[in-house]
Design a protein around this motif. Structure first.
Motif, PDB file in Angstrom:
ATOM      1  N   VAL A 264       0.842  -1.199   0.000  1.00  0.00           N
ATOM      2  CA  VAL A 264       0.000   0.000   0.000  1.00  0.00           C
ATOM      3  C   VAL A 264       0.879   1.251   0.000  1.00  0.00           C
ATOM      4  O   VAL A 264       0.615   2.215  -0.727  1.00  0.00           O
ATOM      5  N   ALA A 265       1.925   1.226   0.809  1.00  0.00           N
ATOM      6  CA  ALA A 265       2.847   2.365   0.844  1.00  0.00           C
ATOM      7  C   ALA A 265       3.505   2.579  -0.511  1.00  0.00           C
ATOM      8  O   ALA A 265       3.634   3.723  -0.981  1.00  0.00           O
ATOM      9  N   ARG A 266       3.914   1.496  -1.150  1.00  0.00           N
ATOM     10  CA  ARG A 266       4.542   1.618  -2.477  1.00  0.00           C
ATOM     11  C   ARG A 266       3.570   2.231  -3.477  1.00  0.00           C
ATOM     12  O   ARG A 266       3.934   3.128  -4.248  1.00  0.00           O
ATOM     13  N   ASP A 267       2.337   1.736  -3.483  1.00  0.00           N
ATOM     14  CA  ASP A 267       1.340   2.242  -4.435  1.00  0.00           C
ATOM     15  C   ASP A 267       1.036   3.715  -4.171  1.00  0.00           C
ATOM     16  O   ASP A 267       0.929   4.519  -5.109  1.00  0.00           O
ATOM     17  N   TYR A 268       0.895   4.052  -2.907  1.00  0.00           N
ATOM     18  CA  TYR A 268       0.619   5.453  -2.557  1.00  0.00           C
ATOM     19  C   TYR A 268       1.780   6.343  -3.001  1.00  0.00           C
ATOM     20  O   TYR A 268       1.554   7.410  -3.586  1.00  0.00           O
ATOM     21  N   ASN A 269       2.995   5.923  -2.729  1.00  0.00           N
ATOM     22  CA  ASN A 269       4.154   6.746  -3.081  1.00  0.00           C
ATOM     23  C   ASN A 269       4.244   6.965  -4.590  1.00  0.00           C
ATOM     24  O   ASN A 269       4.623   8.058  -5.037  1.00  0.00           O
ATOM     25  N   GLN A 270       3.925   5.947  -5.372  1.00  0.00           N
ATOM     26  CA  GLN A 270       3.961   6.102  -6.827  1.00  0.00           C
ATOM     27  C   GLN A 270       2.938   7.136  -7.293  1.00  0.00           C
ATOM     28  O   GLN A 270       3.237   8.000  -8.129  1.00  0.00           O
ATOM     29  N   ILE A 271       1.728   7.059  -6.733  1.00  0.00           N
ATOM     30  CA  ILE A 271       0.689   8.013  -7.119  1.00  0.00           C
ATOM     31  C   ILE A 271       1.045   9.413  -6.633  1.00  0.00           C
ATOM     32  O   ILE A 271       0.867  10.401  -7.362  1.00  0.00           O
ATOM     33  N   LEU A 272       1.563   9.512  -5.407  1.00  0.00           N
ATOM     34  CA  LEU A 272       1.962  10.810  -4.887  1.00  0.00           C
ATOM     35  C   LEU A 272       3.017  11.456  -5.778  1.00  0.00           C
ATOM     36  O   LEU A 272       2.932  12.655  -6.092  1.00  0.00           O
ATOM     37  N   GLN A 273       3.994  10.691  -6.208  1.00  0.00           N
ATOM     38  CA  GLN A 273       5.042  11.242  -7.054  1.00  0.00           C
ATOM     39  C   GLN A 273       4.478  11.754  -8.376  1.00  0.00           C
ATOM     40  O   GLN A 273       4.892  12.815  -8.875  1.00  0.00           O
ATOM     41  N   LYS A 274       3.530  11.030  -8.953  1.00  0.00           N
ATOM     42  CA  LYS A 274       2.912  11.484 -10.199  1.00  0.00           C
ATOM     43  C   LYS A 274       2.152  12.787  -9.988  1.00  0.00           C
ATOM     44  O   LYS A 274       2.200  13.694 -10.822  1.00  0.00           O
ATOM     45  N   GLU A 275       1.459  12.889  -8.845  1.00  0.00           N
ATOM     46  CA  GLU A 275       0.708  14.116  -8.574  1.00  0.00           C
ATOM     47  C   GLU A 275       1.647  15.284  -8.304  1.00  0.00           C
ATOM     48  O   GLU A 275       1.358  16.421  -8.703  1.00  0.00           O
ATOM     49  N   LEU A 276       2.765  15.015  -7.649  1.00  0.00           N
ATOM     50  CA  LEU A 276       3.741  16.074  -7.413  1.00  0.00           C
ATOM     51  C   LEU A 276       4.351  16.551  -8.728  1.00  0.00           C
ATOM     52  O   LEU A 276       4.573  17.754  -8.933  1.00  0.00           O
ATOM     53  N   ASP A 277       4.635  15.603  -9.622  1.00  0.00           N
ATOM     54  CA  ASP A 277       5.178  15.972 -10.934  1.00  0.00           C
ATOM     55  C   ASP A 277       4.192  16.856 -11.698  1.00  0.00           C
ATOM     56  O   ASP A 277       4.581  17.856 -12.316  1.00  0.00           O
ATOM     57  N   ALA A 278       2.910  16.468 -11.650  1.00  0.00           N
ATOM     58  CA  ALA A 278       1.891  17.243 -12.353  1.00  0.00           C
ATOM     59  C   ALA A 278       1.748  18.635 -11.737  1.00  0.00           C
ATOM     60  O   ALA A 278       1.613  19.644 -12.453  1.00  0.00           O
ATOM     61  N   LEU A 279       1.807  18.706 -10.410  1.00  0.00           N
ATOM     62  CA  LEU A 279       1.713  19.999  -9.743  1.00  0.00           C
ATOM     63  C   LEU A 279       2.917  20.862 -10.069  1.00  0.00           C
ATOM     64  O   LEU A 279       2.780  22.071 -10.293  1.00  0.00           O
ATOM     65  N   GLN A 280       4.088  20.266 -10.147  1.00  0.00           N
ATOM     66  CA  GLN A 280       5.297  21.019 -10.485  1.00  0.00           C
ATOM     67  C   GLN A 280       5.172  21.641 -11.873  1.00  0.00           C
ATOM     68  O   GLN A 280       5.552  22.803 -12.084  1.00  0.00           O
ATOM     69  N   VAL A 281       4.613  20.892 -12.815  1.00  0.00           N
ATOM     70  CA  VAL A 281       4.429  21.423 -14.166  1.00  0.00           C
ATOM     71  C   VAL A 281       3.497  22.635 -14.138  1.00  0.00           C
ATOM     72  O   VAL A 281       3.757  23.645 -14.803  1.00  0.00           O
ATOM     73  N   ARG A 282       2.429  22.548 -13.336  1.00  0.00           N
ATOM     74  CA  ARG A 282       1.443  23.629 -13.296  1.00  0.00           C
ATOM     75  C   ARG A 282       2.003  24.906 -12.681  1.00  0.00           C
ATOM     76  O   ARG A 282       1.578  26.007 -13.039  1.00  0.00           O
ATOM     77  N   VAL A 283       2.950  24.779 -11.754  1.00  0.00           N
ATOM     78  CA  VAL A 283       3.433  25.970 -11.038  1.00  0.00           C
ATOM     79  C   VAL A 283       4.827  26.396 -11.482  1.00  0.00           C
ATOM     80  O   VAL A 283       5.396  27.324 -10.898  1.00  0.00           O
ATOM     81  N   ARG A 284       5.361  25.748 -12.498  1.00  0.00           N
ATOM     82  CA  ARG A 284       6.737  26.033 -12.898  1.00  0.00           C
ATOM     83  C   ARG A 284       6.934  27.502 -13.256  1.00  0.00           C
ATOM     84  O   ARG A 284       7.974  28.103 -12.958  1.00  0.00           O
ATOM     85  N   SER A 285       5.966  28.103 -13.912  1.00  0.00           N
ATOM     86  CA  SER A 285       6.128  29.487 -14.349  1.00  0.00           C
ATOM     87  C   SER A 285       6.260  30.455 -13.180  1.00  0.00           C
ATOM     88  O   SER A 285       6.796  31.559 -13.334  1.00  0.00           O
ATOM     89  N   SER A 286       5.788  30.052 -11.998  1.00  0.00           N
ATOM     90  CA  SER A 286       5.891  30.912 -10.816  1.00  0.00           C
ATOM     91  C   SER A 286       7.251  30.808 -10.144  1.00  0.00           C
ATOM     92  O   SER A 286       7.549  31.572  -9.220  1.00  0.00           O
ATOM     93  N   GLY A 287       8.062  29.861 -10.590  1.00  0.00           N
ATOM     94  CA  GLY A 287       9.363  29.644  -9.975  1.00  0.00           C
ATOM     95  C   GLY A 287       9.320  28.700  -8.791  1.00  0.00           C
ATOM     96  O   GLY A 287      10.346  28.481  -8.128  1.00  0.00           O
TER      97      GLY A 287
END
Length: 372
Positions: A264-287
């Protein structure tokens, strides 16, 4: 205690359940000196921390919850052997991080009334042992919710504004390193120990629910002006001594990790990382910079591979090491002679040595966040 553990069944949950409600030295100069202090860029103004017992340096000391650790043998290897409210024998990973980036040697609890404005500005922790991203989780143990931790951040900002001006407060927030460490209680305490969430969520849907809660919290931090955020993933939950004791078929003789929890921890961490990557893309222009901090791998290496010289990997240093935490790890509890030989201090929380090693694994991500 050994007999009670071996007889574990549903009717014993009422007795043992409180120990699950907490999530996951003076230390010698030689040991503390082993941590290399980084030179942080001048722009890193503060360290601001949110989460659960892995990040709480003593906020629970000041609220009406039984889940505290402001008594011995907690803090046995902390400065002056002081029990501060940290759920370990010495320092937390965040203390090592604060020193590494050159801000301070320990991160204090925000609720400590003795803090000076300078201590506030350079960094505090808002975290509360027992908290989680699911709003139900902190209500179980009457601790500080993530929503209230966010409110404390807003209050913190007002305090800095009152003392140093609005411009200074904005500068502190925008140049601070934000760290978030939570999630274990949502699964171990809430989902698996209580029936409420299991009635409405499958494991995959609950993973999504918790990870969405994490993402929403991060968005709130960004809305408040955060621009450098590190998010700690889940540990291998099936290797926590209390999980081995309460959830495996042979908690005494065969104390191997429970792969159901760990997967469960492995699955959660994989999904969390994908969501963090997506969030990083959305806020990249703000620095803004967002990074995943991997606690899973170093703890798995410690518990499964007997790496780093640990002698005991599946029970804690305090008491029997199988179920004790918080008030069950107390001045009358037997304690091991050398906590550095143990991965875990109590049945849930790592020792200072383990937290140091976890911090070391964070360093590449930290360097990215602070610009080293």
């Amino acid at each position: 205690m050994f007999l009670l553990c071996s007889m574990m069944s549903t009717k014993y949950w009422i007795f043992f359940f409180p120990f699950l409600l907490i999530e996951h030295k003076a230390i010698s100069a030689q040991e503390f000196g082993g941590v290399k202090t980084g030179s942080s860029p001048p722009s890193v103004s503060s360290i601001l921390i949110f989460g659960d017992s892995t990040a709480d340096p003593g906020n629970n000391n000041y609220i009406g919850t039984p889940f505290k650790s402001d008594f011995s043998p907690y803090g046995r290897d902390f400065f002056n052997h002081t029990p501060t409210g940290r759920f370990t024998n010495g320092l937390l990973a965040n203390d090592f991080i604060a020193k590494y980036i050159g801000l301070k040697e320990i991160v204090p609890a925000y609720l400590d009334p003795s803090l000076t404005i300078d201590e506030l500005i350079s960094g505090v922790s808002f975290a509360s042992a027992g908290s989680g991203f699911d709003p139900l989780t902190p209500s179980i143990s009457n601790v500080i919710t993530l929503s209230d931790q966010m409110n404390h951040l807003k209050e913190y900002r007002r305090k800095v504004e009152a003392a140093a001006g609005e411009a200074k407060a904005k500068e502190v927030i925008s140049n601070a390193l934000f760290l978030v460490s939570a999630g274990t209680n949502d699964f171990v305490v809430n989902y698996f120990a209580l029936p409420v969430r299991r009635r409405s969520y499958t494991i995959p849907s609950y993973i999504d629910f918790v990870s969405n809660g994490a993402t929403q919290f991060l968005q709130e931090l960004l809305d408040e002006g955060a621009r450098r955020i590190g998010v700690v993933g889940l540990p291998p939950m099936g290797c926590l001594p209390v999980v081995i004791t309460l959830f495996t078929n042979h908690p005494i003789l065969d104390r191997g990790c429970d792969d159901n929890f760990t997967s469960v921890a492995r699955d959660y961490n994989q999904i969390l990382q994908k969501e963090l990557d997506a969030l990083q893309v959305r806020v990249r222009s703000s620095g803004a910079r967002i990074a995943y901090l991997d606690a899973y791998t170093p703890l798995e290496e410690m518990t499964l591979g007997h790496k780093y010289g640990f002698d005991v990997v599946n029970s804690g240093c305090c008491g029997t090491g199988m179920v004790e935490a918080s008030f069950m790890c107390n001045p009358k509890s037997p304690v091991c002679d050398d906590a550095s030989k143990y991965v875990f201090w109590d049945a849930i929380h790592p020792t200072q040595k383990s937290y140091d090693l976890i911090f070391q694994s964070f360093r590449p991500a930290l360097d990215y966040l602070v610009g080293n």
